[in-house]
Design a protein around this motif. Structure first.
Motif, PDB file in Angstrom:
ATOM      1  N   ARG A 107      37.324 114.840  67.410  1.00  5.27           N
ATOM      2  CA  ARG A 107      36.252 114.173  68.151  1.00  5.27           C
ATOM      3  C   ARG A 107      34.873 114.439  67.560  1.00  5.27           C
ATOM      4  N   ALA A 137      38.222 109.383  81.005  1.00  2.96           N
ATOM      5  CA  ALA A 137      38.119 110.803  80.668  1.00  2.96           C
ATOM      6  C   ALA A 137      37.664 110.995  79.224  1.00  2.96           C
ATOM      7  N   ALA A 138      38.251 110.228  78.312  1.00  2.77           N
ATOM      8  CA  ALA A 138      37.876 110.350  76.905  1.00  2.77           C
ATOM      9  C   ALA A 138      36.447 109.876  76.677  1.00  2.77           C
ATOM     10  N   GLU A 141      34.052 112.563  77.878  1.00  3.99           N
ATOM     11  CA  GLU A 141      34.023 113.677  76.929  1.00  3.99           C
ATOM     12  C   GLU A 141      33.188 113.333  75.700  1.00  3.99           C
ATOM     13  N   GLU A 142      33.322 112.108  75.199  1.00  2.00           N
ATOM     14  CA  GLU A 142      32.557 111.712  74.015  1.00  2.00           C
ATOM     15  C   GLU A 142      31.069 111.596  74.332  1.00  2.00           C
ATOM     16  N   ARG A 145      29.735 115.047  74.404  1.00  2.00           N
ATOM     17  CA  ARG A 145      29.584 115.602  73.050  1.00  2.00           C
ATOM     18  C   ARG A 145      28.299 115.102  72.404  1.00  2.00           C
ATOM     19  N   GLU A 212      31.060 117.824  83.123  1.00  2.00           N
ATOM     20  CA  GLU A 212      31.378 117.800  81.691  1.00  2.00           C
ATOM     21  C   GLU A 212      30.179 118.253  80.866  1.00  2.00           C
ATOM     22  N   ARG A 215      29.893 121.936  80.900  1.00  2.00           N
ATOM     23  CA  ARG A 215      30.876 122.575  80.022  1.00  2.00           C
ATOM     24  C   ARG A 215      30.400 122.587  78.574  1.00  2.00           C
ATOM     25  N   TRP A 216      29.647 121.562  78.174  1.00  2.00           N
ATOM     26  CA  TRP A 216      29.186 121.447  76.794  1.00  2.00           C
ATOM     27  C   TRP A 216      27.845 122.130  76.562  1.00  2.00           C
TER      28      TRP A 216
END
Length: 217
Positions: A107, A137-138, A141-142, A145, A212, A215-216
């Motif tokens: 990723r 979800a993906a 997450e992206e 990021r 999320e 978390r990052w």
């Protein structure tokens, strides 16, 4: 604290094409990263290679060409290439490789099997990468990021700011991917305030992203 390698220690070979390869034996990914950072910053080379010979995997950083390559020589050999838009992306890619090898970079960006595909415009590459993400979800997450790489939360706590203080000419592939993902997730983009850098993207906060992003961060 980085999780120790098990079994450990783990061996890597660093090379920069000058004949002075360095073999290191390290107990965890952070130790490997520190060793490679010193190797990388102590040279001015066009190509740097990290080899995990027991695993049959390599990471090749090509700052002279703006490219990263990851290689897996196991049962089904694979070589993939990634265009790098900023110089500060090389060392983070090394850390991901030290943590989880070839798959740790899944990723990190859009990988291509053919080096020639990197000649597409950044906007085309970014939009194409976003199109490969098909679940909420993906996508979350992206987006997280991308935000973690250069984003902040506005002091009002009402907006996420992506590409903080960056110009419109920076991060073109990442911005194109982000805009597609915002649309996919139904997130609300708002106008940046007067005086904001022209590359910033402002988005109204959303509960789906808060956890999320935490978390990052």
């Amino acid at each position: 604290m980085a999780r120790p390698y098990h079994p450990g220690p783990k061996q890597f070979v660093f090379a920069a094409g000058d004949g002075n390869d360095q073999q290191v034996s390290v107990g965890d990914p952070q130790e490997a990263y520190v060793a490679f950072s010193a190797f990388y910053r102590g040279r001015e080379a066009d190509i740097y290679t990290i080899k995990d010979e027991p695993a049959g995997q390599s990471l090749v950083l090509m700052p002279g060409a703006g490219v990263i390559s990851r290689i897996k020589d196991a049962d089904q050999p694979r070589s993939e290439y990634l265009r790098v838009d900023r110089a500060n992306r090389y060392l983070p890619s090394a850390m991901l490789f030290f943590e989880n090898g070839f798959k740790g970079l899944d990723r990190f960006g859009q990988w291509f099997a053919d080096l020639a595909d990197l000649d597409a415009s950044p906007e085309t590459r970014g939009a194409a990468r976003a199109a490969t993400i098909t679940t909420e979800a993906a996508a979350i997450e992206e987006v997280a990021r991308i935000w973690a790489d250069s984003g902040i939360v506005d002091p009002s706590d009402q907006y996420y700011v992506f590409f903080d203080s960056h110009g419109a000419g920076d991060d073109r592939a990442e911005r194109a991917a982000l805009l597609k993902l915002l649309e996919f997730l139904g997130l609300e983009r708002v106008d940046a305030p007067a005086g904001a850098a022209d590359g910033e993207v402002w988005v109204r906060t959303d509960p789906r992203l808060d956890a999320e992003f935490a978390r990052w961060s």
